[in-house]
Write a protein that holds these residues in place. Structure first.
Motif, PDB file in Angstrom:
ATOM      1  N   GLY A   9      34.016 -23.546 -16.401  1.00 44.35           N
ATOM      2  CA  GLY A   9      32.925 -24.303 -15.816  1.00 44.35           C
ATOM      3  C   GLY A   9      31.541 -23.852 -16.207  1.00 44.35           C
ATOM      4  N   ASP A  30      33.493 -23.124 -24.206  1.00 40.61           N
ATOM      5  CA  ASP A  30      34.299 -23.252 -22.999  1.00 40.61           C
ATOM      6  C   ASP A  30      35.609 -22.500 -23.203  1.00 40.61           C
ATOM      7  OD1 ASP A  30      35.099 -23.988 -20.478  1.00 40.61           O
ATOM      8  OD2 ASP A  30      35.726 -26.003 -21.034  1.00 40.61           O
ATOM      9  N   VAL A  69      42.392 -24.753 -15.990  1.00 43.49           N
ATOM     10  CA  VAL A  69      41.123 -24.670 -15.263  1.00 43.49           C
ATOM     11  C   VAL A  69      40.034 -24.192 -16.219  1.00 43.49           C
ATOM     12  CG1 VAL A  69      39.909 -23.697 -13.285  1.00 43.49           C
ATOM     13  CG2 VAL A  69      42.376 -24.062 -13.165  1.00 43.49           C
ATOM     14  N   SER A  70      38.996 -25.013 -16.376  1.00 37.60           N
ATOM     15  CA  SER A  70      37.855 -24.620 -17.199  1.00 37.60           C
ATOM     16  C   SER A  70      37.027 -23.584 -16.450  1.00 37.60           C
ATOM     17  CB  SER A  70      36.989 -25.840 -17.517  1.00 37.60           C
ATOM     18  OG  SER A  70      35.715 -25.454 -18.009  1.00 37.60           O
ATOM     19  N   THR A 110      41.242 -29.273 -15.219  1.00 38.28           N
ATOM     20  CA  THR A 110      41.413 -30.132 -16.388  1.00 38.28           C
ATOM     21  C   THR A 110      42.885 -30.503 -16.494  1.00 38.28           C
ATOM     22  OG1 THR A 110      41.878 -28.357 -17.972  1.00 38.28           O
ATOM     23  CG2 THR A 110      39.558 -28.836 -17.533  1.00 38.28           C
ATOM     24  N   HIS A 150      33.346 -20.957 -10.372  1.00 41.37           N
ATOM     25  CA  HIS A 150      32.817 -22.133 -11.057  1.00 41.37           C
ATOM     26  C   HIS A 150      33.891 -23.044 -11.637  1.00 41.37           C
ATOM     27  CE1 HIS A 150      29.279 -19.651 -10.785  1.00 41.37           C
ATOM     28  NE2 HIS A 150      29.739 -18.788 -11.654  1.00 41.37           N
ATOM     29  N   GLY A 151      35.165 -22.687 -11.458  1.00 39.06           N
ATOM     30  CA  GLY A 151      36.253 -23.391 -12.136  1.00 39.06           C
ATOM     31  C   GLY A 151      36.307 -24.888 -11.887  1.00 39.06           C
ATOM     32  N   ARG A 152      36.728 -25.603 -12.938  1.00 39.29           N
ATOM     33  CA  ARG A 152      36.852 -27.062 -12.881  1.00 39.29           C
ATOM     34  C   ARG A 152      38.213 -27.450 -13.445  1.00 39.29           C
ATOM     35  NH1 ARG A 152      35.718 -30.062 -17.043  1.00 39.29           N
ATOM     36  NH2 ARG A 152      34.391 -28.431 -17.950  1.00 39.29           N
ATOM     37  N   ILE A 208      36.456 -18.623 -12.948  1.00 34.55           N
ATOM     38  CA  ILE A 208      37.140 -19.805 -12.418  1.00 34.55           C
ATOM     39  C   ILE A 208      37.197 -19.777 -10.893  1.00 34.55           C
ATOM     40  CG2 ILE A 208      38.513 -20.123 -14.511  1.00 34.55           C
ATOM     41  CD1 ILE A 208      40.949 -19.095 -12.958  1.00 34.55           C
TER      42      ILE A 208
END
Length: 234
Positions: free
Chosen positions: A173, A211, A170-171, A166, A162-164, A159
């Motif tokens: 990613g 995921d 945090v995904s 949500t 690459h975290g995204r 994360i």
């Protein structure tokens, strides 16, 4: 000077605008569908691939046929550079996780670029050092910690890089199966699944299809015995 849009720590991020522009003039732009194999373990090709808009997985297979996920590479990273520099067979397979836009540069052309551009050679050395640091850290983690803590460390590293965001956390990613997550920490799939269940039961993560959502990064960081401000290993 245009802002650097490349993720921190990647090869492209480490280059100046001038060097990036020069490098991108040296090869051919290619687009590949999900699952495409950019590099096959054992091949003698020496092309370098710059990942311009791509997410790839690096895997290796040992003599008995067992495959392991070794690393993840993202936009801005470079793959295939080892064979380009020393002419040895490919040491791993690199496959696109989704649609991938890459720049292919022939090995001799890339070597010439690095030879005449000391700053590019330094950037490449720094990338190689980061990869070695990641590999060494994973070995130390597996030797010194239980799988649950090793997995927490990898999730935090993912994360961080690459975290995204949500709605509920945090995904990571990256589309990784539970088996592949286990491979990243040197654990068998059943052991990795048990550790994931424990983290989920504690409310720290939520598992999805390929995921993982980290619901409480601060608490997971405590479990991992890390600092959120620490430099990510990936």
């Amino acid at each position: 000077m245009a802002p650097n849009r490349w993720p921190t720590g990647t090869f492209m991020n480490r280059l100046t605008n001038e060097l990036r522009s020069e490098l991108l003039e040296l090869g051919a732009l290619r687009t590949f569908p999900p699952g495409h194999i950019l590099i096959s373990q054992g091949d003698r090709d020496t092309s370098v691939w710059l990942l311009l808009d791509a997410l790839v997985k690096v895997t290796g297979t040992v003599e008995n046929g067992v495959e392991a996920t070794l690393a993840i590479r993202v936009s801005g990273d470079i793959v295939g550079d080892m064979s380009a520099m020393d002419g040895s067979p490919r040491s791993a397979t690199v496959a696109a996780c989704g649609r991938a836009i890459c720049q292919q540069i022939k090995g001799p052309v890339f070597r010439s670029f690095v030879a005449r551009r000391p700053a590019a050679a330094l950037a490449l050395a720094q990338v190689v050092a980061d990869r070695l640091r990641w590999a060494n850290q994973r070995r130390l983690d597996f030797a010194g910690y239980e799988t649950k803590i090793c997995l927490a460390r990898v999730l935090i590293a993912l994360i961080s890089r690459h975290g995204r965001a949500t709605d509920d956390g945090v995904s990571i990613g990256v589309p990784l199966t539970r088996a592949e997550l286990g491979m990243l920490v040197g654990a068998k799939e059943i052991t990795a699944q048990k550790a994931l269940r424990e983290l989920a039961a504690e409310g720290l993560i939520r598992r999805g299809h390929r995921d993982v959502i980290v619901k409480d990064p601060a608490e997971l960081t405590k479990i991992a015995d890390l600092s959120l401000l620490a430099k990510p290993y990936l």
